[in-house]
Design a protein around this motif. Structure first.
Motif, mmCIF file in Angstrom:
data_model
loop_
_atom_site.group_PDB
_atom_site.id
_atom_site.type_symbol
_atom_site.label_atom_id
_atom_site.label_comp_id
_atom_site.label_asym_id
_atom_site.label_seq_id
_atom_site.Cartn_x
_atom_site.Cartn_y
_atom_site.Cartn_z
ATOM 1 N N ARG A 97 -9.087 -0.778 -26.753
ATOM 2 C CA ARG A 97 -9.894 0.404 -27.083
ATOM 3 C C ARG A 97 -10.364 1.103 -25.811
ATOM 4 N NH1 ARG A 97 -14.783 2.315 -27.297
ATOM 5 N NH2 ARG A 97 -15.680 0.449 -26.340
ATOM 6 N N LEU A 98 -10.772 0.318 -24.814
ATOM 7 C CA LEU A 98 -11.212 0.908 -23.558
ATOM 8 C C LEU A 98 -10.062 1.612 -22.831
ATOM 9 C CD1 LEU A 98 -13.618 -1.893 -22.256
ATOM 10 C CD2 LEU A 98 -14.261 0.439 -22.897
ATOM 11 N N ILE A 99 -8.900 0.971 -22.784
ATOM 12 C CA ILE A 99 -7.736 1.612 -22.153
ATOM 13 C C ILE A 99 -7.434 2.928 -22.843
ATOM 14 C CG2 ILE A 99 -5.272 1.422 -21.684
ATOM 15 C CD1 ILE A 99 -5.616 -1.607 -21.567
ATOM 16 N N ARG A 100 -7.479 2.902 -24.166
ATOM 17 C CA ARG A 100 -7.136 4.103 -24.943
ATOM 18 C C ARG A 100 -8.112 5.241 -24.681
ATOM 19 N NH1 ARG A 100 -5.418 3.529 -31.291
ATOM 20 N NH2 ARG A 100 -4.425 5.594 -31.529
ATOM 21 N N SER A 101 -9.372 4.916 -24.409
ATOM 22 C CA SER A 101 -10.405 5.941 -24.250
ATOM 23 C C SER A 101 -10.462 6.509 -22.832
ATOM 24 C CB SER A 101 -11.778 5.365 -24.619
ATOM 25 O OG SER A 101 -12.204 4.387 -23.676
ATOM 26 N N LEU A 102 -9.813 5.850 -21.872
ATOM 27 C CA LEU A 102 -9.907 6.259 -20.473
ATOM 28 C C LEU A 102 -8.645 6.987 -20.013
ATOM 29 C CD1 LEU A 102 -11.452 2.988 -18.968
ATOM 30 C CD2 LEU A 102 -12.657 5.056 -19.725
ATOM 31 N N GLU A 103 -8.829 7.848 -19.017
ATOM 32 C CA GLU A 103 -7.703 8.521 -18.373
ATOM 33 C C GLU A 103 -7.461 7.882 -17.002
ATOM 34 O OE1 GLU A 103 -5.854 10.510 -19.918
ATOM 35 O OE2 GLU A 103 -7.121 10.921 -21.661
ATOM 36 N N ASP A 104 -6.373 8.304 -16.361
ATOM 37 C CA ASP A 104 -6.025 7.739 -15.054
ATOM 38 C C ASP A 104 -7.175 7.861 -14.060
ATOM 39 O OD1 ASP A 104 -3.573 7.303 -16.163
ATOM 40 O OD2 ASP A 104 -2.495 8.773 -14.961
ATOM 41 N N VAL A 105 -7.870 8.998 -14.085
ATOM 42 C CA VAL A 105 -8.949 9.221 -13.126
ATOM 43 C C VAL A 105 -10.079 8.211 -13.319
ATOM 44 C CG1 VAL A 105 -10.081 10.956 -14.592
ATOM 45 C CG2 VAL A 105 -10.497 10.951 -12.128
ATOM 46 N N HIS A 106 -10.364 7.832 -14.566
ATOM 47 C CA HIS A 106 -11.392 6.810 -14.824
ATOM 48 C C HIS A 106 -10.985 5.471 -14.192
ATOM 49 C CE1 HIS A 106 -12.147 9.564 -18.350
ATOM 50 N NE2 HIS A 106 -13.376 9.402 -17.912
ATOM 51 N N ILE A 107 -9.718 5.098 -14.363
ATOM 52 C CA ILE A 107 -9.231 3.835 -13.807
ATOM 53 C C ILE A 107 -9.304 3.874 -12.281
ATOM 54 C CG2 ILE A 107 -7.273 2.265 -13.650
ATOM 55 C CD1 ILE A 107 -8.486 2.377 -16.421
ATOM 56 N N ASN A 108 -8.943 5.012 -11.688
ATOM 57 C CA ASN A 108 -9.003 5.141 -10.230
ATOM 58 C C ASN A 108 -10.429 4.986 -9.715
ATOM 59 O OD1 ASN A 108 -6.248 5.558 -10.125
ATOM 60 N ND2 ASN A 108 -6.414 7.793 -10.108
ATOM 61 N N SER A 148 -0.962 10.060 -19.646
ATOM 62 C CA SER A 148 -1.255 9.154 -18.545
ATOM 63 C C SER A 148 0.008 8.495 -18.015
ATOM 64 C CB SER A 148 -2.234 8.073 -19.001
ATOM 65 O OG SER A 148 -2.349 7.061 -18.024
ATOM 66 N N THR A 149 0.076 8.399 -16.700
ATOM 67 C CA THR A 149 1.208 7.733 -16.061
ATOM 68 C C THR A 149 0.952 6.242 -15.843
ATOM 69 O OG1 THR A 149 0.321 8.281 -13.873
ATOM 70 C CG2 THR A 149 1.855 9.861 -14.865
ATOM 71 N N GLN A 150 -0.265 5.782 -16.071
ATOM 72 C CA GLN A 150 -0.622 4.394 -15.801
ATOM 73 C C GLN A 150 -0.786 3.555 -17.069
ATOM 74 O OE1 GLN A 150 -3.999 3.953 -13.169
ATOM 75 N NE2 GLN A 150 -3.579 5.875 -12.132
ATOM 76 N N LYS A 151 -1.041 4.195 -18.181
ATOM 77 C CA LYS A 151 -1.439 3.431 -19.366
ATOM 78 C C LYS A 151 -0.349 2.494 -19.880
ATOM 79 C CE LYS A 151 -5.217 6.124 -21.310
ATOM 80 N NZ LYS A 151 -5.772 6.761 -22.518
ATOM 81 N N ALA A 152 0.919 2.883 -19.745
ATOM 82 C CA ALA A 152 1.991 2.007 -20.218
ATOM 83 C C ALA A 152 1.886 0.634 -19.566
ATOM 84 C CB ALA A 152 3.356 2.630 -19.939
ATOM 85 N N GLY A 153 1.629 0.609 -18.247
ATOM 86 C CA GLY A 153 1.496 -0.659 -17.550
ATOM 87 C C GLY A 153 0.263 -1.429 -17.957
ATOM 88 N N LEU A 154 -0.839 -0.718 -18.239
ATOM 89 C CA LEU A 154 -2.074 -1.392 -18.628
ATOM 90 C C LEU A 154 -1.944 -2.009 -20.012
ATOM 91 C CD1 LEU A 154 -4.732 1.178 -17.344
ATOM 92 C CD2 LEU A 154 -3.630 -0.707 -16.125
ATOM 93 N N PHE A 155 -1.371 -1.256 -20.945
ATOM 94 C CA PHE A 155 -1.137 -1.808 -22.280
ATOM 95 C C PHE A 155 -0.171 -2.989 -22.216
ATOM 96 C CE2 PHE A 155 -2.478 2.453 -23.974
ATOM 97 C CZ PHE A 155 -3.530 1.981 -24.742
ATOM 98 N N ALA A 156 0.864 -2.870 -21.390
ATOM 99 C CA ALA A 156 1.845 -3.942 -21.273
ATOM 100 C C ALA A 156 1.218 -5.218 -20.742
ATOM 101 C CB ALA A 156 2.996 -3.504 -20.374
ATOM 102 N N SER A 157 0.251 -5.081 -19.833
ATOM 103 C CA SER A 157 -0.420 -6.267 -19.294
ATOM 104 C C SER A 157 -1.151 -7.035 -20.393
ATOM 105 C CB SER A 157 -1.415 -5.852 -18.204
ATOM 106 O OG SER A 157 -0.757 -5.356 -17.078
ATOM 107 N N LYS A 184 7.818 8.090 -23.799
ATOM 108 C CA LYS A 184 6.563 7.355 -23.623
ATOM 109 C C LYS A 184 6.701 5.913 -24.081
ATOM 110 C CE LYS A 184 3.598 11.412 -24.174
ATOM 111 N NZ LYS A 184 2.421 11.966 -24.869
ATOM 112 N N ILE A 185 7.364 5.729 -25.231
ATOM 113 C CA ILE A 185 7.556 4.379 -25.748
ATOM 114 C C ILE A 185 8.469 3.583 -24.824
ATOM 115 C CG2 ILE A 185 8.535 3.046 -27.651
ATOM 116 C CD1 ILE A 185 7.610 5.258 -29.531
ATOM 117 N N PHE A 186 9.502 4.248 -24.287
ATOM 118 C CA PHE A 186 10.423 3.603 -23.346
ATOM 119 C C PHE A 186 9.660 3.053 -22.149
ATOM 120 C CE2 PHE A 186 13.593 3.186 -20.084
ATOM 121 C CZ PHE A 186 14.777 2.877 -20.741
ATOM 122 N N ALA A 187 8.700 3.836 -21.640
ATOM 123 C CA ALA A 187 7.912 3.392 -20.490
ATOM 124 C C ALA A 187 7.127 2.124 -20.825
ATOM 125 C CB ALA A 187 6.964 4.496 -20.045
ATOM 126 N N LEU A 188 6.532 2.077 -22.026
ATOM 127 C CA LEU A 188 5.789 0.891 -22.449
ATOM 128 C C LEU A 188 6.717 -0.310 -22.579
ATOM 129 C CD1 LEU A 188 3.237 -0.517 -23.550
ATOM 130 C CD2 LEU A 188 3.868 0.327 -25.810
#
Length: 254
Positions: free
Chosen positions: A130-141, A100-109, A60-64
Motif C-alpha cells: 500500500r505504501l509503495i502504491r501511494s508513493l512516487e519516485d520522488v518520495h522514495i528518493n 514510475s520507473t522504480q516501482k516495478a523493482g520495489l513491488f518485485a522485491s 509496464k507488466i513486462f517490467a514487473l
C-alpha cells in the motif's frame, strides 16, 4: 529501365503479450501471472481490440515480470506462501496506475519475499504494498536521502531541511536533490510526514508550533527540520531496495 519495387512485410510486429510469452514461458511463476492477468481482462479477446493500449499496459507488466524473474528462487516450482497470489494481484494493478520507473523493482522485491518464504505476515506485506502504491519516485528518493542523513549521524538525531529554515546542523536536502524543485520537495515531505515516514517535531519546549515571547510579540515559526522516522526505516527495509547504497557501514537501526 523498370524501377524495382520494395516489398513490405505483412508480418505484424509481436504484441506485448507475445513478447512476454517468449521471454518468460519457462519461468515458474508465469502461469500465475497469466491467471492474474486474465482476472484483470488482460490477454483476453476483449482487450486485444485496443492493441496499442494493451501493448502500453504490457510494457509496464513486462517490467514487473522482468524484475521478479531476476529476484525469485527459480528452483522453487511454486510460491512458498499463499500471500504471493494476493500480493501479485495488488502489484499488477498498481503498476498499471503509475509512470514510475522504480516501482516495478520495489513491488518485485516484496513479491520475491513471499515467493521464497514458507510463512509471511500478510498484514506487513499488504501495508508495504500500500505504501509503495501511494508513493512516487520522488518520495522514495527523499526517503533514501533521509536515511543517509540518519546513518551519517551514527545514532544521533540528525535532521535535514529545505532551504535555510532548519537548524544550523540540518543537512540541506535541496542542495543534494538539485534536480527537484524545492516546492515539490516541500510538498512531498508533507506527504511523507502525513504517512508517518518522516518526523517534523523537534521543538524542546511544550509550546505550540507557533509561539512568541509575549502577547505583544509576533508569533515565530518553529524550525522546519525533518528526519526519517522508525516507520520510514522499517519501510525501506521491507522493500529491500537494491538501488539504495550507502558509504556507511552503520546498520539501519531505528
Amino acid at each position: 529501365m523498370t524501377k524495382a519495387v520494395r516489398k513490405t512485410s505483412n508480418v505484424p510486429s509481436p504484441t506485448g503479450m507475445e513478447q512476454a510469452f517468449s521471454a518468460f514461458e519457462d519461468s515458474p511463476f508465469w502461469p500465475l501471472i497469466m491467471v492474474a492477468m486474465n482476472g484483470m481482462s488482460l490477454g483476453t479477446a476483449g482487450s486485444l481490440v485496443a492493441k496499442h493500449a494493451t501493448n502500453y499496459q504490457f510494457k509496464k507488466i513486462f517490467a514487473l515480470i522482468d524484475e521478479l524473474n531476476r529476484r525469485i528462487d527459480s528452483s522453487l516450482a511454486e510460491p512458498g506462501s499463499e500471500d504471493f497470489y494476493a500480493a501479485l494481484q495488488v502489484s499488477l494493478n498498481a503498476v498499471l496506475e503509475t509512470q514510475s520507473t522504480q516501482k516495478a523493482g520495489l513491488f518485485a522485491s516484496v513479491l520475491a519475499g513471499t515467493w521464497s518464504a514458507q510463512f509471511s505476515k500478510w498484514n506487513e506485506v499488504s501495508q508495504t504494498l500500500r505504501l509503495i502504491r501511494s508513493l512516487e519516485d520522488v518520495h522514495i528518493n527523499i526517503l533514501r536521502e533521509a536515511l543517509e542523513v540518519h546513518i551519517s549521524a551514527d545514532g544521533g538525531n540528525a535532521t535535514f531541511s529545505i532551504g535555510t529554515g532548519g537548524f544550523e546542523s540540518s543537512a540541506r536536502l535541496d542542495e543534494v536533490l538539485t534536480h527537484i524543485d524545492p516546492m515539490l520537495l516541500t510538498s512531498c515531505i508533507s506527504d511523507l510526514i502525513s504517512s508517518g515516514l518522516l518526523n517534523d517535531s523537534f521543538e524542546s519546549s511544550s509550546v505550540a508550533r507557533f509561539s512568541g515571547g509575549s502577547v505583544n510579540e509576533k508569533p515565530k515559526p518553529a524550525r522546519l527540520a525533518y528526519s526519517i522516522s522508525p516507520l520510514g526505516i522499517w519501510f525501506l527495509k521491507k522493500i529491500a531496495d537494491p538501488e539504495f547504497t550507502t558509504n556507511s557501514s552503520a546498520p539501519l537501526a531505528n
